[in-house]
Enzyme design. Structure first.
Site, mmCIF file in Angstrom:
data_model
loop_
_atom_site.group_PDB
_atom_site.id
_atom_site.type_symbol
_atom_site.label_atom_id
_atom_site.label_comp_id
_atom_site.label_asym_id
_atom_site.label_seq_id
_atom_site.Cartn_x
_atom_site.Cartn_y
_atom_site.Cartn_z
ATOM 1 C CB THR A 98 10.045 75.372 41.597
ATOM 2 O OG1 THR A 98 11.077 75.673 42.436
ATOM 3 C CG2 THR A 98 9.027 76.329 41.803
ATOM 4 C CE LYS A 123 9.311 75.752 35.957
ATOM 5 N NZ LYS A 123 9.783 75.274 37.252
ATOM 6 C CE LYS A 166 12.109 77.484 44.591
ATOM 7 N NZ LYS A 166 13.026 78.144 45.147
#
Lengths: 294, 294, 294, 294
Positions: free
Chosen positions: C97, C242, C173
């Site tokens: 990701t 993150k 995503k």
């Protein structure tokens, strides 16, 4: 004898600061990417350089006042950056509003080169800069900070020392801009609620700023918001949006939530997305009125 | 001859205001649910009544300074309310921070009774009230507003006229408290980010409040936040949370989003939920530090 | 003959995906910085390489599943990156990701090298990965996407094509993870309000997820939140924080406010700041309870 | 023999529910302020009453399905309310989305009268109601809850018991509507970010709702948002805004911050302020697009 100064970046803030350095008697060489902006300073006695390197060659002090981190890094350490032309021992007074880490990284480059960086951000709009009434923050190596004082005194009404960390004054500057954003959103919500409830927007502004909020910041930003006329442009939305993103990212990096900062940044993002660039950034107050159907 | 005044509600604010009315020479009768609080005023020459009705019987002006809307309605139009004992033509100076509609509703009751209500909210902490330096907002029937001026002058350093709507001055008061909340959250976020980035919290506070934010509000609330010592208690969190909910509900009623107000109200809600009542409401700034892991 | 596959990054997700590729009959070479994690795969027949370059030398397809953008860039184009050892025409299936621009930048590097990058992020927790039931997004050059299908089919229950832009599947995503965050905060607020109002937290969770929200996502995350036991760890708070920062920055870059995303990121920031790393990221739901004084 | 039922409030939800009660064989008398809406039910065999009192005179069970708390209180205990005409032992099935305290207060009135109130809110849109597929929450006195089951079964596909507190099922209903709001805002932010990044809005919606979010709620609300066509109207913005304010006020009363709920309420407030009433409430998703300059 007065330090020789180079000034790079002659936007509305930079031009006003450079002019005051000149008036204070500092020998001045200036550089701006768009050369036309240097003309008024030439007429007042400044030398105009055609490249950053040429501008700094004899300088004891180099002021930079640029749009953002990228522009500052490019003009300092980029392919045509000035650092390689700089005299050993010279001081870079870095005045732009940038990430603390940008000034820290450039300070490293100066150390390697044998020169110094002092973060020297300024608080105030162009008219304040023109009046020589800016507030100046200062952080970096102690000796360099000391040597910079006379020049800082020429552009401001007071300089605050933030110690040795070249990032520290940038933190202070970002926090200052953030607080201005809270004033704008706060006044916008307060005046709009008052208006929706039948009070006179301008009258209520006058009451607030002659009593509890009797302060130049509340008066100047509040006036734009009360009258909903976002001229003249102190700084456009896109520029301060960049600052607010630096605030939010600095908070992220330091593991700290900042809900007010998120909201102000997003107000500015919507303002940028809506595409009205030639207004003061306080115009994000319009979003408050729009959401209220006004 | 000076108007005879009754003063109902002798909390820290009310007691200070009543004292100043007494000092200014107004014949004063006071009432407080907890009688002990009336004692200092008795010693200075006030008459102490044992019921609201008894307190107002001879009054030309009745000041009320109570905790919330419910208390104000109860003491005015409740089963033991004073309105029935009021002389025709008397003025109710309603100083509590309440919903605009509460003052409007009570104004209707006064009109039916042949008396008047002037919303007369005050801006300032207990120490400011003691010094007679409050700012006073005033709205209601013009003639009554005029007659109230001398008494308002005894408690404040200036009175601002918000016109005929008895709800208008309440709107202004709510907006004022909301703006104080934005100052607290703003300073808390700014000082905490500075601290997380290595700056000295108190030093940065001093810099801010001696430059851009050189203003008594920023200085007094900022000091509590910088030093993280929330004493003395100007007003406790639960009281101002109630005000912030009034702000949010007034915005809802007027079809207006107020994101800053939501956040401040929720900060106060968390503060109330966490159960630390004997601190100033600015202590909601602790939530900012806690969320940052400090 | 089956494509030869290299798999770099054997965390809980990567190890499960690599195992399924092996089971599907693909010749497999694996690499992990901490070599011990490769042992179970060796025992099942995988070759273990000691450097990324060694791992990819014969590969037709290289899967990467790493912690963040920096780790992905380092292992791909860093000083010891694998790209230089890659066969012309090989495909990099980039599963981490990461920011869309990271995959776009690496896609450029592959193009220059004569290889291909297909963004191939996966949706699902480690247990879903182990069951081969991930959902896979796929974007990049059409021919490479086509060639990757068999391998993608070995790790997932379905692959969705997002076209030629190697950043597109990363956007999808990030949006997916963001939506999971809205489920967590939403359930946390709903269950906590119910609890504060006297309802049974778990009982209400069961009602919701057997009626309107009868969905595996609501059931699995909701269970952690209802029972307030954040084990097992699907992904820790720091990792998804993150991701949420990537969401917020992608929105910033595209001039779009995202208030829910800001809030979720800040919930995770507080969770990271409070220092409880060995829990599932859904544990940010604790902040909701804490703010309510529970 | 089947209970005799009175049904008060024939909006799109109420009419569908009443029709299903009729189909299930319950003798039915209906009442609606605007009499025309009762006509279709008359044609199917319902008796039409001209006042609430007349409608309930013989009823064993009275269903109410009204716009808001005020309408429910008025029709129940107002000057022309039905409670005085109610048989001892009759049950009021209170289906409207109202504050828990409203149902608690009315339950007290019923107790005093010798009748019962069972909060009986329903989850689902008009088309779901027409299909008899609502989910029903039920709370109030145990015996009355038991007696109500057959009628609840006629309108829904399942009834969930929330115990004796007549406010409990209302809490559950408010939390359910809140969760729908989080789905709308979440999908709006996710789809809009995808769109800004170059993905196809509808295509991404289809991917999401055929994988992780394969759920009727995400599909039905998501479709409106993906296609940005907010028809047909399940419920208009003003009605659900009222619900969201009840959520926020219930949270306030219970000392709990709810940031997502604040935001959803304010989205709806802006939608109401902008004055587009004849759309589904999911149209607040437009605010997300507008803030992004789309």
């Amino acid at each position: 004898m007065a330090d020789k100064i180079a000034f790079l970046g002659l936007g509305s803030m930079g031009a006003a600061m450079a002019t005051n350095l000149l008036k204070a008697g500092f020998p001045l060489t200036v550089y701006n990417r768009t050369a036309a902006k240097a003309e008024p300073l030439r007429q007042q006695g400044a030398t105009v350089a055609t490249t950053p390197a040429e501008a700094v060659r004899d300088a004891d002090i180099v002021f930079t006042m640029l749009t953002d981190d990228k522009a500052l890094e490019e003009i300092t350490t980029g392919p045509d950056g000035f650092i390689h032309a700089l005299k050993p021992g010279a001081i870079h007074a870095s005045c732009s509003t940038v990430a603390p880490d940008t000034n820290r990284r450039l300070a490293e480059a100066h150390r390697a080169h044998g020169s110094f960086l002092v973060a020297s951000p300024v608080f105030g709009k162009p008219d304040v800069a023109a009046a020589g009434k800016l507030w100046v923050g200062s952080s970096g190596p102690a000796e360099a900070r000391e040597r910079l004082k006379a020049a800082q005194a020429a552009i401001g009404q007071g300089t605050h020392n933030f110690g040795d960390d070249p990032g520290a004054a940038s933190v202070a500057k970002l926090c200052g801009n953030f607080l201005l954003g809270t004033v704008i959103e706060g006044m916008a919500e307060a005046l709009t609620l008052a208006e929706k409830c039948g009070l006179d927007r301008v009258g209520f502004y006058e009451m607030l700023t002659s009593t509890l909020f009797n302060n130049p910041i509340y008066k100047s930003y509040g006036k734009l918001i009360a009258e909903q006329h976002y001229q003249p442009v102190g700084a456009p939305p896109a520029i301060i949006r960049k600052d607010m993103n630096l605030v939010v990212q600095e908070a992220y990096k330091n593991d700290m939530p900042m809900p007010f900062a998120n909201l102000i940044r997003d107000r500015l993002t919507a303002t940028v997305a809506l595409g009205e660039p030639d207004v003061d950034w306080a115009s994000f107050a319009k979003r408050v009125s729009e959401d209220a159907g006004l």
